[in-house]
Design an enzyme around this catalytic site. Structure first.
Site, PDB file in Angstrom:
ATOM      1  CG  ASP A  46       1.058  11.968   5.760  1.00 46.14           C
ATOM      2  OD1 ASP A  46       2.183  11.619   6.135  1.00 46.14           O
ATOM      3  OD2 ASP A  46       0.101  12.159   6.528  1.00 46.14           O
ATOM      4  CG  ASP A  47      -2.889   8.951   3.981  1.00 45.21           C
ATOM      5  OD1 ASP A  47      -3.041   8.893   5.205  1.00 45.21           O
ATOM      6  OD2 ASP A  47      -3.336   9.877   3.286  1.00 45.21           O
ATOM      7  CE1 TYR A  60      -2.736  14.189  12.127  1.00 42.98           C
ATOM      8  CE2 TYR A  60      -1.621  13.019  13.909  1.00 42.98           C
ATOM      9  CZ  TYR A  60      -1.910  13.171  12.563  1.00 42.98           C
ATOM     10  OH  TYR A  60      -1.359  12.307  11.655  1.00 42.98           O
ATOM     11  CE  LYS A  69      -2.348  13.728   8.564  1.00 45.30           C
ATOM     12  NZ  LYS A  69      -1.502  12.589   8.917  1.00 45.30           N
ATOM     13  NE  ARG A 120      -7.649   6.447   3.983  1.00 46.12           N
ATOM     14  CZ  ARG A 120      -6.771   7.110   4.747  1.00 46.12           C
ATOM     15  NH1 ARG A 120      -7.150   7.871   5.751  1.00 46.12           N
ATOM     16  NH2 ARG A 120      -5.487   7.022   4.487  1.00 46.12           N
ATOM     17  CD  GLU A 123      -2.741  13.171   5.357  1.00 45.53           C
ATOM     18  OE1 GLU A 123      -1.593  13.603   5.201  1.00 45.53           O
ATOM     19  OE2 GLU A 123      -2.983  12.076   5.899  1.00 45.53           O
ATOM     20  CG  ASP A 124      -6.672  11.130   5.267  1.00 45.02           C
ATOM     21  OD1 ASP A 124      -5.578  10.519   5.243  1.00 45.02           O
ATOM     22  OD2 ASP A 124      -7.269  11.397   6.317  1.00 45.02           O
ATOM     23  CG  ASN A 145      -5.202   7.090  13.124  1.00 43.17           C
ATOM     24  OD1 ASN A 145      -4.920   6.701  14.241  1.00 43.17           O
ATOM     25  ND2 ASN A 145      -4.283   7.377  12.217  1.00 43.17           N
TER      26      ASN A 145
END
Ligand SMILES: NC(=O)C1=CN([C@@H]2O[C@H](COP(=O)(O)OP(=O)(O)OC[C@H]3O[C@@H](n4cnc5c(N)ncnc54)[C@H](O)[C@@H]3O)[C@@H](O)[C@H]2O)C=CC1
Ligand SMILES: CC(=O)C(=O)O
Ligand SMILES: [Mg+2]
Length: 617
Positions: A303-304, A138, A209, A191, A280-281, A459
């Site tokens: 999630d973000d 991760y 994830k 992203r 995600e992302d 991150n």
């Protein structure tokens, strides 16, 4: 029979009933049932779902025609892990300067190869050493892996859907070998953490994830599916790189883009109606659009936006506790947020909601709560004068009169804002490494809080807004510090330790997924997300006073269990829980808090080798 003894009898019958239901749900755990295979010999050894390597017993070797295909020394799973770890540790002994990128990547490769050949052992190892290996599978190493994915790619993992697959997705999903999929993590690679558009290489984040879904939430690894939607990339380097694995076209936009994601969602829910899809992302313009498009139709969350919001609000409440104030003081905290993308907006909206509820949940409470936030993006402080401001951000744009009165203006710099506001909290979700420069941190020394809090949440490591060393040395020993990727605690001298919390959505998303799955809720409501965010219960008073606002990652499985139980309770409360795995909605309604926890625990996959039995097709 007296009324009392009748009642006792009734209660014990009820309890037996519940125990029966719980034990019935227990029997559904795959790792306690033999697994029926239609394969033999090398086909088993080459299948990571069933392979046990040197741990196949002699009787199994005979039964499954494996005799002679493995070295004769039969090992226990502990011995297997010891042998593997000895090799892995040799890397560290050779590295003088600690885990450099090269070493971390080498570790990822070794772990990935294990993942490819023996999943049970891979997860056993990951779970037993989660603190050591989460930073490899991760953040931060997964970021590096995504950047280099085209070179690192060996065996495929997950599914890829591209613009070339329009009209085919409904049948394509049947190419995946699992009859049942519980959890999908999907990205379009636009992203990836703070690393920008990585195109098809972003599949690495979906894989990482899902590793946490298995390790923390006990989702069966045979029932997870990473998905990459390849709609092109706007990353010039990738567009020109002849070795890039994805479509070398600019990203699709507008209706064309939406029609691809729509088709994918229809296809996966058609084949696996119980699946949960985690987005995600995605770049922020799509993150929010897709969330609103699907959240009332499909079992999905972002999630973000939503996972991060819950984790950060939990951390903000932890910071209030660390100041030895009452929770009700939260609405008085002044918070400067650097970054107004999908994560930043999700956080300010959720924090405002939490404050407003504490203030009585009225319109006045919402109005009052919004003035606690000062949002700064790439163009500086966001005020009412900002052109083309996004609707979700509008409530947080500062009033012109007020900014003038305070000597600020539209686009004021972060330093100017921090100097003027003297906030309790400085929160970074900007993706910009080093944004909390010496100047910003010096300005933050003026905070009026007894324990100012810095959340450098971007991150991977290089993108953190500042390091804990910088924060403790410039602002002072008394601060609370959290970062998105793990850092070492800081030695502050004279025996004092500056605690570095990891503020990462990993504490919530696995429990949101598991809780939703077991509740059988058809959608993921705001209430379920909010229940998930109650991490405060996981932290003890003395830990919080010592600056620990998030639990250590070694407790992630235990925390995920509580998060999942909280999600289930809320789904029951809101009448959304339709039940799953031997528990229908009525069974769920009869469970008390303890029993829900037992139900969750019993349905968490564990990395034990199952007994394998061969049957002819
Ligand atoms: N710790 C955690 O659990 C999480 C961390 N993140 C991190 O947050 C970061 C941002 O994620 P998203 O919001 O999805 O990205 P995004 O691209 O949607 O938003 C980035 C925001 O930062 C702003 N920004 C850029 N340069 C800036 C500067 N110099 N000063 C102030 N603001 C600036 C942009 O204007 C934009 O509003 C990423 O690095 C990601 O890894 C995201 C989700 C969870
Ligand atoms: C943690 C996470 O989801 C991110 O950095 O995007
Ligand atoms: Mg993310």
């Amino acid at each position: 029979m007296s009324n009392f003894s009748r009642q006792v009898r009734l209660s014990s019958t009820l309890i037996r009933g519940i125990q029966y239901r719980i034990s019935r749900s227990f029997t559904t755990i795959e790792c306690h049932r033999p697994t029926i295979l239609h394969k033999k010999g090398v086909d088993i050894l080459h299948n990571p779902w069933f392979n046990k390597g040197t741990a196949f017993s002699m009787t199994e070797r005979d039964r499954l025609e494996l005799r002679g295909l493995l070295p004769p020394n039969i090992m226990t799973d502990e011995q297997q892990i010891e042998r593997f770890m000895t090799e892995l540790k040799k890397l560290e002994m050779n590295a003088r300067d600690g885990p450099s990128d090269t070493i971390s990547l080498a570790k990822w490769r070794i772990l990935n190869r294990l993942h490819d050949r023996n999943e049970t052992m891979y997860y056993k190892l990951l779970m037993a050493n989660i603190k050591e290996y989460a930073p490899i599978v991760y953040t931060p190493t997964v970021g590096l892996v995504c950047q280099k994915y085209s070179g690192l790619f060996r065996r495929p993992r997950g599914m890829y859907f591209s613009a070339l697959d329009r009209g085919e997705m409904m049948s394509m999903v049947y190419n995946w070998p699992a009859e049942q999929v519980d959890m999908i993590v999907v990205t379009d690679g636009s992203r990836i953490m703070g690393l920008g558009d990585l195109g098809v290489q972003g599949i690495g984040i979906a894989i990482g994830k899902l590793d946490l879904y298995v390790a923390a939430a006990g989702i069966n690894p045979q029932r997870v599916l990473p998905i990459m939607i390849d709609v092109g990339t706007n990353n010039e380097n990738l567009l020109e790189n002849p070795l890039y694995l994805g479509l070398q076209e600019r990203r699709l936009e507008g209706e064309e883009y939406l029609s691809i994601v729509d088709e994918l969602m229809e296809a996966v829910f058609n084949r696996w109606p119980h699946v949960i899809v985690q987005f995600e992302d995605f770049q922020s313009k799509w993150a929010s659009t897709l969330l609103h498009r699907y959240r009332n139709t499909y079992r999905m969350f972002n999630d973000d936006v939503q996972g991060t919001a819950g984790v950060v609000v939990a951390g903000l409440l932890g910071a209030v506790r660390a100041q030895e104030k009452m929770m009700i003081d939260f609405p008085k905290q002044n918070i400067v947020v650097a970054g107004a993308g999908s994560a930043g907006v999700g956080v300010v909206k959720a924090a405002r909601r939490t404050m407003a509820r504490m203030l009585g949940d009225s319109k006045a409470a919402y109005d009052s709560a919004r003035s606690q936030f000062w949002v700064v993006d790439v163009d500086g402080l966001i005020t009412e004068e900002r052109a083309g401001i996004d609707n979700e951000l509008k409530p947080f744009a500062r009033k012109i009169n007020e900014t003038k009165r305070r000597g600020l203006r539209e686009g004021a710099t972060l330093v100017e804002v921090v100097q003027e506001v003297k906030p309790d909290v400085l929160l970074g979700l900007s993706g910009v490494g080093g944004l909390f420069s010496k100047e910003v941190l010096e300005a933050f020394r003026g905070s009026t809080s007894t324990r100012p809090a810095i959340f450098a949440l971007s991150n991977p490591t290089m993108n953190a807004e500042c390091t804990p060393e910088e924060a403790f040395s410039v602002v002072g020993k008394h601060i609370i510090f959290a970062s998105g990727s793990p850092f070492q605690n800081v030695d502050l001298g004279s025996g004092d330790i500056g605690y570095c919390n990891q503020g990462n959505n990993m504490y919530l998303f696995p429990g949101i997924g598991l809780g939703t799955l077991l509740s059988g809720a058809r959608i993921i409501s705001d209430g379920m997300l909010q229940a998930a965010a109650d991490l405060a219960e996981c932290m003890k008073e003395d830990e919080v006073v010592n600056g620990m606002i998030y639990p250590p990652i070694s407790r992630i499985r235990e925390i995920t269990k509580s998060v999942a139980a909280a999600v289930i309770s809320e789904a029951i409360e809101e009448d959304l829980a339709e039940g799953y795995r031997g528990m229908n909605s009525r069974d769920l309604q009869r469970l008390n808090k303890e029993e829900i926890l037992v139900h969750v625990e019993n349905n968490m996959w564990r990395p034990d080798y199952p007994k394998l039995i061969y049957k002819d097709d």
